[in-house]
Design a protein around this motif. Sequence first.
Motif, PDB file in Angstrom:
ATOM      1  N   UNK A 105       0.567  -0.826  -0.025  1.00 27.05           N
ATOM      2  CA  UNK A 105       0.004   0.158   0.312  1.00 27.05           C
ATOM      3  C   UNK A 105       1.238   1.442  -0.235  1.00 27.05           C
ATOM      4  N   UNK A 106       2.147   1.508   0.768  1.00 24.59           N
ATOM      5  CA  UNK A 106       2.968   2.899   0.022  1.00 24.59           C
ATOM      6  C   UNK A 106       3.812   2.370   0.005  1.00 24.59           C
ATOM      7  N   UNK A 107       4.732   1.315  -0.037  1.00 25.48           N
ATOM      8  CA  UNK A 107       6.116   1.551  -0.358  1.00 25.48           C
ATOM      9  C   UNK A 107       6.552   2.066  -1.031  1.00 25.48           C
ATOM     10  N   UNK A 108       5.599   0.962  -2.448  1.00 22.84           N
ATOM     11  CA  UNK A 108       6.411   1.733  -3.805  1.00 22.84           C
ATOM     12  C   UNK A 108       6.522   3.632  -4.034  1.00 22.84           C
ATOM     13  N   UNK A 109       5.179   4.366  -3.564  1.00 22.46           N
ATOM     14  CA  UNK A 109       5.161   5.398  -3.973  1.00 22.46           C
ATOM     15  C   UNK A 109       6.334   6.147  -3.046  1.00 22.46           C
ATOM     16  N   UNK A 110       6.719   5.357  -1.844  1.00 20.03           N
ATOM     17  CA  UNK A 110       7.810   5.871  -1.465  1.00 20.03           C
ATOM     18  C   UNK A 110       9.603   5.794  -1.884  1.00 20.03           C
ATOM     19  N   UNK A 111       8.931   5.093  -2.613  1.00 24.93           N
ATOM     20  CA  UNK A 111      10.204   4.677  -3.750  1.00 24.93           C
ATOM     21  C   UNK A 111      10.167   4.953  -5.314  1.00 24.93           C
ATOM     22  N   UNK A 112       8.769   5.816  -4.924  1.00 26.11           N
ATOM     23  CA  UNK A 112       9.131   6.596  -6.476  1.00 26.11           C
ATOM     24  C   UNK A 112       9.243   8.135  -5.592  1.00 26.11           C
ATOM     25  N   UNK A 113       8.775   8.225  -4.423  1.00 23.77           N
ATOM     26  CA  UNK A 113       9.373   9.433  -4.256  1.00 23.77           C
ATOM     27  C   UNK A 113      10.719   9.186  -3.542  1.00 23.77           C
ATOM     28  N   UNK A 114      11.437   8.858  -3.573  1.00 23.04           N
ATOM     29  CA  UNK A 114      12.585   8.568  -3.204  1.00 23.04           C
ATOM     30  C   UNK A 114      13.627   8.844  -4.269  1.00 23.04           C
ATOM     31  N   UNK A 115      13.070   7.832  -5.119  1.00 21.92           N
ATOM     32  CA  UNK A 115      14.040   7.531  -6.770  1.00 21.92           C
ATOM     33  C   UNK A 115      13.548   9.656  -6.821  1.00 21.92           C
ATOM     34  N   UNK A 116      13.192  10.005  -7.265  1.00 21.47           N
ATOM     35  CA  UNK A 116      13.151  11.363  -7.566  1.00 21.47           C
ATOM     36  C   UNK A 116      14.446  12.753  -6.913  1.00 21.47           C
ATOM     37  N   UNK A 117      14.124  12.200  -5.527  1.00 21.00           N
ATOM     38  CA  UNK A 117      15.325  12.748  -4.943  1.00 21.00           C
ATOM     39  C   UNK A 117      16.601  12.327  -4.986  1.00 21.00           C
ATOM     40  N   UNK A 118      16.853  11.182  -4.790  1.00 16.91           N
ATOM     41  CA  UNK A 118      18.078  10.700  -4.780  1.00 16.91           C
ATOM     42  C   UNK A 118      18.357   9.327  -5.758  1.00 16.91           C
ATOM     43  N   UNK A 119      18.388   9.940  -7.673  1.00 15.08           N
ATOM     44  CA  UNK A 119      18.361   8.594  -8.096  1.00 15.08           C
ATOM     45  C   UNK A 119      18.924   7.667  -8.383  1.00 15.08           C
TER      46      UNK A 119
END
Length: 295
Positions: A105-119
């Motif tokens: 429910x949450x981790x995929x969105x968190x990983x996308x957010x993390x990748x956008x900030x720290x690719x």
Amino acid sequence: MLDVRRLRLLRELAHHGTIAAVAEALAFSPSAVSQQLSVLEREAGVPLLERTGRRVALTPAGHNLVRHTEAVLERLERAGAELAHARQGLAGPLRIGAYPSATRALVPAALAELASRHPALEAMVSEVDPAGVAAALRAGELDVALVHEYDLVPTETEPGIAVTGPVFTEPMYLAAPAAGGVAEHRDSPWIMAGPGTLCHAMTLRACQAAGFSPRIRHQVDDFATVLALVAVGQGVALVPHLGTVGQRPSGVALTRLPMYRRTRTAFRAGAAAHPAVAAFAAALHAVVPRELRGA
């Protein structure tokens, strides 16, 4: 000079209780663990272990050394965090542990957010029950993890592990064919998570608080499967909010209960300031639904 790697083995023996368990946790052979602990005893110059048959117990000197080891390892984590801050940008692997409903429910969105900030940061996710997180963090298999606790099942503080305050809080529901409370289902079959999990303990205690012991029919960890079984009349269950998101089949009534599940982030003591750990925590916070932040 005491070797830090051997001190880790002694620390793990204090937590796991047997050389075989330490070997399994750290992917060593039991003979290798035993040999390294014998070397550590020679380095220390005093007995650290008492052997009785197959059992091994720490001496008072061994326990004192473990206490100092926890402090040493925490200082090393802090040193690693400071070095990471000195580098230009975040890069490399970040090993994340999460329980299944959060992973969905949450981790995929968190990983996308993390990748956008720290690719350049390579997030690597493993599903793990909160009961296994401390051992995985101490063994270096994880860098940060999501853990949860229930109102009826508070978690105990683990040496060498630090946790944040709640990142989000979910309400709990009774999933049944019709609306109602836990006490109304003393004679119903129950669907529960497997033994040894916090979810299993939570359901047991909720039923006991209502005055009965549940009659367990199915033991299932996946909440989507739990709801599907409820829908076809196979029993009733307690389900947290994340376990219901986007997967409530027809024929299932969800009754909100005065119980909550709280999720925190966990990491090795001293790693709170590590920029990669902090970056994941920030990304997770950014995607948590607002209604769960202040529940």
